[in-house]
Design an enzyme around this catalytic site. Structure first.
Site, PDB file in Angstrom:
ATOM      1  N   TYR A 110       0.985  -1.270   0.091  1.00 31.41           N
ATOM      2  CA  TYR A 110      -0.003   0.123  -0.054  1.00 31.41           C
ATOM      3  C   TYR A 110       0.770   1.177   0.057  1.00 31.41           C
ATOM      4  O   TYR A 110       1.917   1.289   0.580  1.00 31.41           O
ATOM      5  CB  TYR A 110      -0.962   0.091   1.196  1.00 31.41           C
ATOM      6  CG  TYR A 110      -1.525   1.329   1.412  1.00 31.41           C
ATOM      7  CD1 TYR A 110      -3.159   1.175   1.032  1.00 31.41           C
ATOM      8  CD2 TYR A 110      -1.229   2.441   2.024  1.00 31.41           C
ATOM      9  CE1 TYR A 110      -3.489   2.473   1.100  1.00 31.41           C
ATOM     10  CE2 TYR A 110      -1.869   3.680   2.048  1.00 31.41           C
ATOM     11  CZ  TYR A 110      -3.119   3.678   1.798  1.00 31.41           C
ATOM     12  OH  TYR A 110      -3.767   4.685   1.705  1.00 31.41           O
ATOM     13  N   GLU A 178      -3.635   7.629  -4.208  1.00 33.73           N
ATOM     14  CA  GLU A 178      -3.310   6.238  -3.321  1.00 33.73           C
ATOM     15  C   GLU A 178      -3.397   5.169  -4.268  1.00 33.73           C
ATOM     16  O   GLU A 178      -3.819   5.065  -5.509  1.00 33.73           O
ATOM     17  CB  GLU A 178      -4.391   6.082  -2.629  1.00 33.73           C
ATOM     18  CG  GLU A 178      -4.501   4.730  -1.722  1.00 33.73           C
ATOM     19  CD  GLU A 178      -6.005   4.291  -1.071  1.00 33.73           C
ATOM     20  OE1 GLU A 178      -5.948   4.800  -0.027  1.00 33.73           O
ATOM     21  OE2 GLU A 178      -6.781   3.942  -1.851  1.00 33.73           O
TER      22      GLU A 178
END
Ligand code: GDP
Ligand code: MN
Length: 377
Positions: A110, A178
């Protein structure tokens, strides 16, 4: 403004952040062709590469909701597209799907850059556990604060992909960029499998080109005639009564409508032709009169900076051209009144009414259904 995955991946690719090869499509046939083009094989047993078909909506969590479909070949891609397109995903209608080469994933990470309100600065968030919702991994996220003035110059940013993501965040005035998951491929490379970008609407004034590029604009509203008027730069609103209203300026237009109602009539529509809109008097008149149910027209002009004889001339010319067969009542006042009166008398043979109220009463009376004949029931 929240970008779709496909839009986010375009911006990633422009900054050399690796993304899978993909095509954005809106029909099953296009999905099939895209899968073929991307090397998805011919549907036979010897498939070359599997594909992923992903519904494009504004929110994440599509995988769990069935919006991310793995397929074996182009026919499968067409089938998945047929199922996704037009369906509802996370409360949104799917109008496009991304057909993407599937990546062989060894691990999912992530990575994001966002604004940490409590720290009062942008931060990089990293985690070795990606592919799940960020809320589910709060304990495993490393939060790395960035220099608030020049985030990209913060010592400790990893070179390569991470630096590119920070630069993208700054460059497009984002609230968040993101990548989840950021895949580590079996070959050892990094690929952004998903992308989320939210642009800061408050920065639109200096990001106009970027916002315009992705903002579809408001969905078209109104009737066909209202849209046609808007295209011409005219403001036409349809209401459904019998008395059409042409006037100049928003205030006078509203007052005219009030007068129609006060006189016992119902406005059919209204069109403002103040400013330079008088040059569009012909289409304005056409549109206003094209509405079914219109039985009369009131034209109410009050000149100030915009001269009422100039506006009247526009309507007179339109009238001469179109020769509509319905009762019309004029009121003209203010700058250029005398010339406007002359125009109406000499070219249309019409006598304007002495006041707005008188003109409105005449138009309402002319629109009243004939009750005496009693034959049209
Ligand atoms: P989201 O559910 O809306 O966040 O959609 P994602 O794009 O993140 O897809 C959901 C999950 O599908 C990801 O977390 C991955 O695990 C998986 N996924 C998506 N694309 C690929 C791919 O190309 N290869 C593999 N192996 N997995 C993928
Ligand atoms: Mn995701």
């Amino acid at each position: 403004m929240r970008l779709t995955e496909a839009q986010a991946k375009l911006l990633f690719a422009e900054r050399n952040i690796p993304v899978p090869r993909s095509r954005l499509v809106t029909t099953p046939a296009e999905a099939e062709a895209a899968a073929r083009e991307l090397g998805g094989g011919d549907g036979g047993p010897a498939r070359h590469q599997a594909m992923v078909v992903k519904g494009q909506v504004g929110s994440g969590g599509r995988g769990k909701a069935g919006g991310v479909v793995f397929v074996e070949n182009p026919i499968g891609a067409a089938r998945a597209a047929a199922r996704l397109l037009g369906s509802e995903l996370k409360g949104e209608l799917v109008v496009a799907v991304l057909v993407e080469e599937a990546i062989d994933v060894a691990a999912e990470h992530y990575l994001s850059v966002t604004v940490d309100a409590s720290a009062g600065r942008p931060v990089v968030m990293r985690s070795g556990r990606g592919g799940i919702e960020v809320e589910a991994m709060v304990d495993e996220i490393e939060v790395f604060p960035l220099d608030p003035v020049d985030p990209a110059s913060t010592p400790g940013i990893a070179d390569g992909l991470e630096r590119s993501l920070v630069e993208l965040f700054v460059k497009c005035d984002a609230l968040i960029v993101e990548i989840n998951p950021l895949a580590v491929t079996t070959g050892g490379g990094l690929v952004a499998l998903d992308g989320k970008i939210e642009l800061d609407d408050s920065a639109r004034f200096r990001q106009a080109a970027l916002h315009d590029r992705f903002d579809p604009g408001p969905a078209p509203t109104g009737s066909e005639r209202e849209r046609r008027a808007a295209e011409l730069g005219l403001r036409l609103i349809e209401l459904g009564g019998e008395v059409a209203v042409l006037a100049n300026g928003a205030g006078l237009t509203m007052a005219t409508m009030d007068a129609v109602v006060a006189a016992g009539g119902r406005p059919a529509n209204f069109c403002e032709i103040g400013g330079d809109a008088y040059t569009k008097a012909t289409p304005a008149l056409e549109l206003v009169l094209a509405q079914p149910g219109v039985r009369s027209l009131v034209v109410n002009f009050c000149g100030a900076f915009a001269r009422c004889d100039v506006m009247t001339e526009g309507v007179v010319e339109a009238w001469e051209r179109l020769r509509p067969q319905l009762p019309v009542a004029f009121s003209v006042a203010g700058t250029g009144r005398d010339a406007a009166v002359d125009l109406l008398r000499s070219r249309l043979g019409v006598e304007p009414h002495p006041s707005m109220e008188a003109a409105v009463r005449a138009a309402v009376a002319a629109a009243a259904p004939a009750t005496t004949e009693g034959s049209e029931v």
